[in-house]
Design an enzyme around this catalytic site. Structure first.
Site, PDB file in Angstrom:
ATOM      1  N   LYS A 154     -16.470  80.057 -20.368  1.00 20.36           N
ATOM      2  CA  LYS A 154     -15.348  80.829 -21.236  1.00 20.36           C
ATOM      3  C   LYS A 154     -16.383  81.063 -22.490  1.00 20.36           C
ATOM      4  CE  LYS A 154     -11.259  79.449 -18.994  1.00 20.36           C
ATOM      5  NZ  LYS A 154     -10.247  78.593 -18.812  1.00 20.36           N
ATOM      6  N   GLN A 178      -7.568  73.260 -21.684  1.00 25.01           N
ATOM      7  CA  GLN A 178      -8.278  73.242 -20.162  1.00 25.01           C
ATOM      8  C   GLN A 178      -7.355  72.332 -19.331  1.00 25.01           C
ATOM      9  OE1 GLN A 178     -10.181  75.811 -18.935  1.00 25.01           O
ATOM     10  NE2 GLN A 178      -9.885  75.160 -16.812  1.00 25.01           N
ATOM     11  N   ASP A 226      -3.595  81.686 -22.972  1.00 25.66           N
ATOM     12  CA  ASP A 226      -3.312  81.399 -21.603  1.00 25.66           C
ATOM     13  C   ASP A 226      -2.037  81.912 -21.104  1.00 25.66           C
ATOM     14  OD1 ASP A 226      -5.362  80.199 -20.021  1.00 25.66           O
ATOM     15  OD2 ASP A 226      -5.181  78.215 -20.820  1.00 25.66           O
TER      16      ASP A 226
HETATM   17  N1  GUN Z   1      -7.197  75.325 -15.078  1.00 21.63           N
HETATM   18  C1  GUN Z   1      -7.353  76.106 -14.133  1.00 21.63           C
HETATM   19  N2  GUN Z   1      -7.152  77.511 -14.474  1.00 21.63           N
HETATM   20  C2  GUN Z   1      -6.904  77.463 -15.894  1.00 21.63           C
HETATM   21  C3  GUN Z   1      -6.551  78.289 -16.702  1.00 21.63           C
HETATM   22  O1  GUN Z   1      -6.372  79.794 -16.433  1.00 21.63           O
HETATM   23  N3  GUN Z   1      -6.348  78.100 -18.065  1.00 21.63           N
HETATM   24  C4  GUN Z   1      -6.423  76.610 -18.316  1.00 21.63           C
HETATM   25  N4  GUN Z   1      -6.208  76.367 -19.648  1.00 21.63           N
HETATM   26  N5  GUN Z   1      -6.651  75.825 -17.364  1.00 21.63           N
HETATM   27  C5  GUN Z   1      -6.814  76.287 -16.137  1.00 21.63           C
END
Ligand code: GUN
Length: 293
Positions: A52, A96, A119
């Protein structure tokens, strides 16, 4: 059979965003700034967060990685979130998941300001999405919608079967596919671990979106000819011959199902890369909403 090429489409989207960022810079505007909070050293999470951040650099966004110890207290993590909420330079941030067991995930997600929740996990954004109001749409479902749209996959009146009811993928996906307009207007069946006769349901599906996390779960005899298959599974399976010692395996038995499908996402290179592209798109959107600062 047509491949829904998430790798290519996500690259297209990143290039489109990079062009916008170049224009922003030329006009002397502030560029979007994404922050990511990573608690602990979960291998998969570390990989996702790093990619990311790397994507931000590639397209000209500012990025900040907040790395915190696995044993951080809930209180201290909430304080970090408060700092990010109040940092005017940061347009959006993510925490995350998964978080260590001693931390209440719900409490943390509620603490993220909805205007910075790129998100789309905060109940305010989830509720707005369900009510067709402007919001942040969670990146993975948003990426699937974008893939269907870019490949002009017909969804109106189709029977869409979603496998898995997670808050991040299955549940929002079921809402988006049943929304008015395109891509949407589908008749949706949301299936899960207590569903009976699943294969009878999937055999009647025009579109199957599997977000289960069980490698090679969906077999050829569970699918009707011409179905559209979206595979959200990304399970790490040990593989001695792979450079990292594991390979990524989807929910769909690709060899069997691809032969019957009209469109199918590969794993890797399908839904996965789209998630990052849509997170960047949400961050750009957040920047434009915050334009006054
Ligand atoms: N863990 C698995 N997928 C995601 C996501 O799209 N965002 C976040 N913050 N954590 C995750």
């Amino acid at each position: 059979m047509n491949i829904l090429d998430g790798k290519k489409v996500s690259n297209d989207i990143k290039n489109e965003i990079a062009e916008i960022v170049t224009e922003m810079k030329a006009k002397g505007e502030k560029v979007p700034h994404l922050a990511a909070v990573l608690v602990g050293e979960n291998g998969a999470s570390l990989t996702y967060v790093n990619s990311k951040v790397k994507s931000c650099e590639r397209i000209g966004f500012d990025s900040t990685l907040v790395k915190l110890d696995a044993d951080i207290s809930e209180e201290a993590l909430l304080a970090e979130i408060d700092t990010l909420n109040n940092n005017k330079d940061i347009d959006g941030f993510i925490v995350q998941l998964p978080l260590p067991k001693h931390i209440n995930e719900e409490k943390i997600l509620l603490a993220v300001h909805p205007d910075k929740d790129v998100d789309g996990f905060h109940p305010t954004n989830f509720g707005k999405m369900a009510l067709d109001m402007p919001s942040f749409i969670p990146a993975t479902p948003y990426g699937i919608i974008e893939l269907l749209e870019r490949y002009k996959v017909e969804t109106s009146g189709k029977h869409c079967v979603v496998i898995g009811r997670s808050h991040i993928v299955g549940k929002p996906m079921s809402i988006l596919m049943s929304r008015k307009g395109y891509p949407g207007d589908a008749t949706v069946t949301l299936t899960h671990s207590r569903t009976q006769n699943l294969s009878e349901i999937t055999k009647n599906a025009d579109i199957i979106i599997s977000a289960l996390g069980v490698p090679n779960f969906l077999k050829g005899d569970m699918v009707k000819d011409g179905a559209v298959i979206i595979d959200v599974g990304i399970t790490r399976v040990p593989d001695e011959n792979a450079p990292r010692g594991y390979k990524i395996v989807g929910d769909v038995d690709f060899q069997e199902v691809a032969l019957k499908s009209s469109f199918i996402t590969p794993v890797p290179g399908g839904v996965g890369p789209m998630t990052i592209a849509m997170l960047l798109k949400n961050t750009l959107l957040s920047r434009s909403r915050h334009q006054s600062n």
